[in-house]
Design a protein around this motif. Structure first.
Motif, PDB file in Angstrom:
ATOM      1  N   SER A   1       5.671 -19.604  -7.009  1.00 17.12           N
ATOM      2  CA  SER A   1       6.917 -18.925  -7.382  1.00 17.12           C
ATOM      3  C   SER A   1       6.594 -17.787  -8.334  1.00 17.12           C
ATOM      4  O   SER A   1       5.474 -17.667  -8.836  1.00 17.12           O
ATOM      5  N   VAL A   2       7.603 -16.954  -8.579  1.00 15.23           N
ATOM      6  CA  VAL A   2       7.421 -15.842  -9.506  1.00 15.23           C
ATOM      7  C   VAL A   2       6.987 -16.404 -10.864  1.00 15.23           C
ATOM      8  O   VAL A   2       7.622 -17.327 -11.389  1.00 15.23           O
ATOM      9  N   SER A   3       5.942 -15.835 -11.439  1.00 15.36           N
ATOM     10  CA  SER A   3       5.402 -16.375 -12.698  1.00 15.36           C
ATOM     11  C   SER A   3       4.625 -15.298 -13.450  1.00 15.36           C
ATOM     12  O   SER A   3       4.240 -14.273 -12.895  1.00 15.36           O
ATOM     13  N   ILE A   4       4.420 -15.567 -14.736  1.00 13.05           N
ATOM     14  CA  ILE A   4       3.599 -14.708 -15.598  1.00 13.05           C
ATOM     15  C   ILE A   4       2.241 -15.375 -15.747  1.00 13.05           C
ATOM     16  O   ILE A   4       2.153 -16.535 -16.157  1.00 13.05           O
ATOM     17  N   VAL A   5       1.196 -14.634 -15.406  1.00 10.31           N
ATOM     18  CA  VAL A   5      -0.164 -15.180 -15.416  1.00 10.31           C
ATOM     19  C   VAL A   5      -1.126 -14.136 -16.001  1.00 10.31           C
ATOM     20  O   VAL A   5      -0.784 -12.958 -16.096  1.00 10.31           O
ATOM     21  N   PRO A   6      -2.335 -14.569 -16.373  1.00 10.37           N
ATOM     22  CA  PRO A   6      -3.340 -13.584 -16.819  1.00 10.37           C
ATOM     23  C   PRO A   6      -3.717 -12.640 -15.678  1.00 10.37           C
ATOM     24  O   PRO A   6      -3.777 -13.030 -14.517  1.00 10.37           O
ATOM     25  N   VAL A   7      -3.986 -11.404 -16.038  1.00 17.39           N
ATOM     26  CA  VAL A   7      -4.388 -10.405 -15.052  1.00 17.39           C
ATOM     27  C   VAL A   7      -5.759 -10.771 -14.486  1.00 17.39           C
ATOM     28  O   VAL A   7      -6.646 -11.201 -15.217  1.00 17.39           O
ATOM     29  N   TYR A   8      -5.938 -10.626 -13.203  1.00 15.56           N
ATOM     30  CA  TYR A   8      -7.260 -10.797 -12.613  1.00 15.56           C
ATOM     31  C   TYR A   8      -7.787  -9.447 -12.159  1.00 15.56           C
ATOM     32  O   TYR A   8      -7.118  -8.419 -12.275  1.00 15.56           O
ATOM     33  N   ALA A   9      -9.017  -9.452 -11.644  1.00 10.80           N
ATOM     34  CA  ALA A   9      -9.787  -8.207 -11.507  1.00 10.80           C
ATOM     35  C   ALA A   9      -9.297  -7.297 -10.393  1.00 10.80           C
ATOM     36  O   ALA A   9      -8.528  -7.686  -9.526  1.00 10.80           O
ATOM     37  N   SER A  10      -9.784  -6.068 -10.460  1.00 14.19           N
ATOM     38  CA  SER A  10      -9.676  -5.044  -9.407  1.00 14.19           C
ATOM     39  C   SER A  10      -8.302  -4.407  -9.272  1.00 14.19           C
ATOM     40  O   SER A  10      -8.014  -3.792  -8.243  1.00 14.19           O
ATOM     41  N   PHE A  11      -7.448  -4.521 -10.247  1.00 11.84           N
ATOM     42  CA  PHE A  11      -6.136  -3.881 -10.163  1.00 11.84           C
ATOM     43  C   PHE A  11      -6.203  -2.427 -10.607  1.00 11.84           C
ATOM     44  O   PHE A  11      -6.976  -2.053 -11.497  1.00 11.84           O
ATOM     45  N   GLU A  12      -5.371  -1.614 -10.004  1.00 14.42           N
ATOM     46  CA  GLU A  12      -5.119  -0.245 -10.451  1.00 14.42           C
ATOM     47  C   GLU A  12      -3.749  -0.244 -11.129  1.00 14.42           C
ATOM     48  O   GLU A  12      -2.858  -1.008 -10.741  1.00 14.42           O
ATOM     49  N   TYR A  13      -3.585   0.625 -12.119  1.00 15.00           N
ATOM     50  CA  TYR A  13      -2.341   0.652 -12.890  1.00 15.00           C
ATOM     51  C   TYR A  13      -1.689   2.031 -12.756  1.00 15.00           C
ATOM     52  O   TYR A  13      -2.357   3.053 -12.892  1.00 15.00           O
ATOM     53  N   TYR A  14      -0.369   2.015 -12.506  1.00 15.68           N
ATOM     54  CA  TYR A  14       0.373   3.271 -12.338  1.00 15.68           C
ATOM     55  C   TYR A  14       1.615   3.244 -13.234  1.00 15.68           C
ATOM     56  O   TYR A  14       2.392   2.273 -13.209  1.00 15.68           O
ATOM     57  N   ARG A  15       1.773   4.295 -13.999  1.00 15.93           N
ATOM     58  CA  ARG A  15       2.936   4.425 -14.871  1.00 15.93           C
ATOM     59  C   ARG A  15       3.999   5.200 -14.107  1.00 15.93           C
ATOM     60  O   ARG A  15       3.852   6.396 -13.841  1.00 15.93           O
ATOM     61  N   ILE A  16       5.070   4.491 -13.741  1.00 17.93           N
ATOM     62  CA  ILE A  16       6.101   5.121 -12.907  1.00 17.93           C
ATOM     63  C   ILE A  16       7.465   5.128 -13.604  1.00 17.93           C
ATOM     64  O   ILE A  16       8.463   5.560 -13.024  1.00 17.93           O
ATOM     65  N   ILE A  17       7.504   4.661 -14.845  1.00 19.34           N
ATOM     66  CA  ILE A  17       8.767   4.667 -15.588  1.00 19.34           C
ATOM     67  C   ILE A  17       8.523   5.106 -17.028  1.00 19.34           C
ATOM     68  O   ILE A  17       7.433   4.904 -17.560  1.00 19.34           O
TER      69      ILE A  17
ATOM     70  N   TYR B   1       0.821  -1.208   0.000  1.00 20.58           N
ATOM     71  CA  TYR B   1       0.000   0.000   0.000  1.00 20.58           C
ATOM     72  C   TYR B   1       0.856   1.261   0.000  1.00 20.58           C
ATOM     73  O   TYR B   1       0.453   2.303  -0.525  1.00 20.58           O
ATOM     74  N   GLN B   2       2.093   1.164   0.590  1.00 18.74           N
ATOM     75  CA  GLN B   2       3.005   2.302   0.533  1.00 18.74           C
ATOM     76  C   GLN B   2       3.507   2.518  -0.898  1.00 18.74           C
ATOM     77  O   GLN B   2       3.724   3.663  -1.322  1.00 18.74           O
ATOM     78  N   GLN B   3       3.671   1.439  -1.639  1.00 19.41           N
ATOM     79  CA  GLN B   3       4.050   1.563  -3.047  1.00 19.41           C
ATOM     80  C   GLN B   3       2.951   2.262  -3.852  1.00 19.41           C
ATOM     81  O   GLN B   3       3.230   3.052  -4.755  1.00 19.41           O
ATOM     82  N   ARG B   4       1.688   1.983  -3.508  1.00 21.97           N
ATOM     83  CA  ARG B   4       0.582   2.661  -4.186  1.00 21.97           C
ATOM     84  C   ARG B   4       0.624   4.169  -3.894  1.00 21.97           C
ATOM     85  O   ARG B   4       0.454   4.987  -4.805  1.00 21.97           O
ATOM     86  N   VAL B   5       0.831   4.519  -2.626  1.00 21.25           N
ATOM     87  CA  VAL B   5       0.891   5.934  -2.255  1.00 21.25           C
ATOM     88  C   VAL B   5       2.035   6.627  -2.994  1.00 21.25           C
ATOM     89  O   VAL B   5       1.890   7.745  -3.496  1.00 21.25           O
ATOM     90  N   TRP B   6       3.165   5.952  -3.078  1.00 16.32           N
ATOM     91  CA  TRP B   6       4.309   6.514  -3.788  1.00 16.32           C
ATOM     92  C   TRP B   6       3.977   6.710  -5.271  1.00 16.32           C
ATOM     93  O   TRP B   6       4.307   7.745  -5.859  1.00 16.32           O
ATOM     94  N   ALA B   7       3.327   5.713  -5.865  1.00 16.73           N
ATOM     95  CA  ALA B   7       2.972   5.797  -7.289  1.00 16.73           C
ATOM     96  C   ALA B   7       1.982   6.918  -7.546  1.00 16.73           C
ATOM     97  O   ALA B   7       2.035   7.594  -8.584  1.00 16.73           O
ATOM     98  N   GLN B   8       1.036   7.121  -6.633  1.00 19.46           N
ATOM     99  CA  GLN B   8       0.074   8.212  -6.789  1.00 19.46           C
ATOM    100  C   GLN B   8       0.773   9.571  -6.750  1.00 19.46           C
ATOM    101  O   GLN B   8       0.354  10.502  -7.443  1.00 19.46           O
ATOM    102  N   ALA B   9       1.848   9.663  -5.963  1.00 22.41           N
ATOM    103  CA  ALA B   9       2.550  10.940  -5.818  1.00 22.41           C
ATOM    104  C   ALA B   9       3.569  11.174  -6.928  1.00 22.41           C
ATOM    105  O   ALA B   9       3.797  12.315  -7.343  1.00 22.41           O
ATOM    106  N   HIS B  10       4.178  10.102  -7.431  1.00 23.34           N
ATOM    107  CA  HIS B  10       5.276  10.256  -8.392  1.00 23.34           C
ATOM    108  C   HIS B  10       4.963   9.720  -9.794  1.00 23.34           C
ATOM    109  O   HIS B  10       5.760   9.925 -10.709  1.00 23.34           O
ATOM    110  N   GLY B  11       3.859   9.005  -9.927  1.00 24.48           N
ATOM    111  CA  GLY B  11       3.500   8.439 -11.231  1.00 24.48           C
ATOM    112  C   GLY B  11       2.139   8.930 -11.704  1.00 24.48           C
ATOM    113  O   GLY B  11       1.628   9.944 -11.239  1.00 24.48           O
ATOM    114  N   THR B  12       1.562   8.194 -12.627  1.00 24.96           N
ATOM    115  CA  THR B  12       0.263   8.545 -13.201  1.00 24.96           C
ATOM    116  C   THR B  12      -0.629   7.307 -13.224  1.00 24.96           C
ATOM    117  O   THR B  12      -0.227   6.262 -13.745  1.00 24.96           O
ATOM    118  N   LYS B  13      -1.816   7.446 -12.660  1.00 26.24           N
ATOM    119  CA  LYS B  13      -2.778   6.348 -12.717  1.00 26.24           C
ATOM    120  C   LYS B  13      -3.368   6.284 -14.126  1.00 26.24           C
ATOM    121  O   LYS B  13      -3.777   7.310 -14.679  1.00 26.24           O
TER     122      LYS B  13
END
Length: 268
Positions: free
Chosen positions: A252-268, A206-218
């Protein structure tokens, strides 16, 4: 006419004259009254005939009208549709058609960009894997694997580079509180990957979300390399509806289909 010579004779003559006069009057009266009666009778007969002819016609007309009125009926078995049953073709305004075309075009462009980014990430990941294999056989390689199993980040600091770098850690086990390639939890994984690109994310999701809201773009149109957040979990968007993350204990770390309710932040 009798001749009256004395008083008795005169009386007799008066009676005779009176009788004759009365008879004559009666004959005259009969003569006049009979034609009148006949005429009246004829007129009455004619009127009766006229009436007898007209009344049946009037009665017949009334009977026919009544018959026609009674014969009018509705077919209860007939199915009559309402206005809502009419097959009226839907029409769209020019503005609506234009908006749909633009939305369709934007969606096609987005999918094409995602596909291109995913392909670039795949190629870059393959290139990194080859570099790692080369580093394992060369002690002088500048891209050799460090003691904690990490690798150098790709040169390209963009979304595709983030995905390519993150893809190297597929198979690393989930470890609660893990922040290294020996084991990651979800926020430890994202923090580690983005750190290689100069992005210092906080430790907790949740701290990463707060950081993304302040420094990135939803954003609502995620691109490869975007940070993904939902309550209690984070990951990295790969493209084409896929994500890479450290899911949960036993996985383990893996690539999977996206599931619901995610927010997306462009930070790079």
């Amino acid at each position: 006419m009798p001749v009256c010579y004395n008083h008795a004779s005169m009386m007799i003559c008066k009676k005779i004259i009176s009788t004759i006069t009365a008879a004559a009057a009666a004959v005259a009266l009969f003569t006049v009254s009979v034609p009148v009666a006949l005429a009246g009778s004829d007129n009455a007969s004619r009127k009766a005939i006229t009436s007898s002819r007209s009344f049946p016609k009037m009665n017949t007309a009334r009977k026919d009208l009544l018959k026609e009125t009674v014969s009018v009926s509705s077919d209860d078995s007939e199915s009559w549709g309402g206005v809502e049953s009419l097959n009226v073709p839907e029409t769209k305004s020019t503005a609506e058609k234009k908006a749909e075309e633009e939305a369709k075009k934007a969606e096609e462009e987005r999918k094409a960009a995602e596909k291109a980014a995913a392909e670039a990430a795949r190629l870059q990941a393959a290139e990194v894997s080859r570099s790692r294999a080369s580093a394992a056989t060369s002690s002088t390689s500048s891209s050799s694997v460090s003691n904690d199993g990490a690798v150098d980040a790709p040169v390209s600091a963009n979304g595709a580079g983030v995905v390519a770098y993150a893809s190297q850690f597929q198979g690393v086990p989930y470890v609660y509180g893990g922040t290294t390639p020996s084991g990651f939890d979800c926020s430890g994984f994202t923090q580690y990957v983005y750190a290689k690109f100069g992005i210092s994310l906080p430790r907790i999701d949740y701290q990463q979300r707060v950081w993304a809201q302040a420094h990135g773009t939803k954003v609502n149109d995620p691109q490869p390399g975007d940070l993904m957040w939902r309550s209690g979990h984070v990951g990295i968007y790969v493209g084409n509806g896929l994500m890479i993350h450290a899911p949960r204990p036993g996985k383990s770390v893996s690539i999977v289909p996206v599931y619901a309710s995610f927010e997306y932040y462009r930070i790079i």
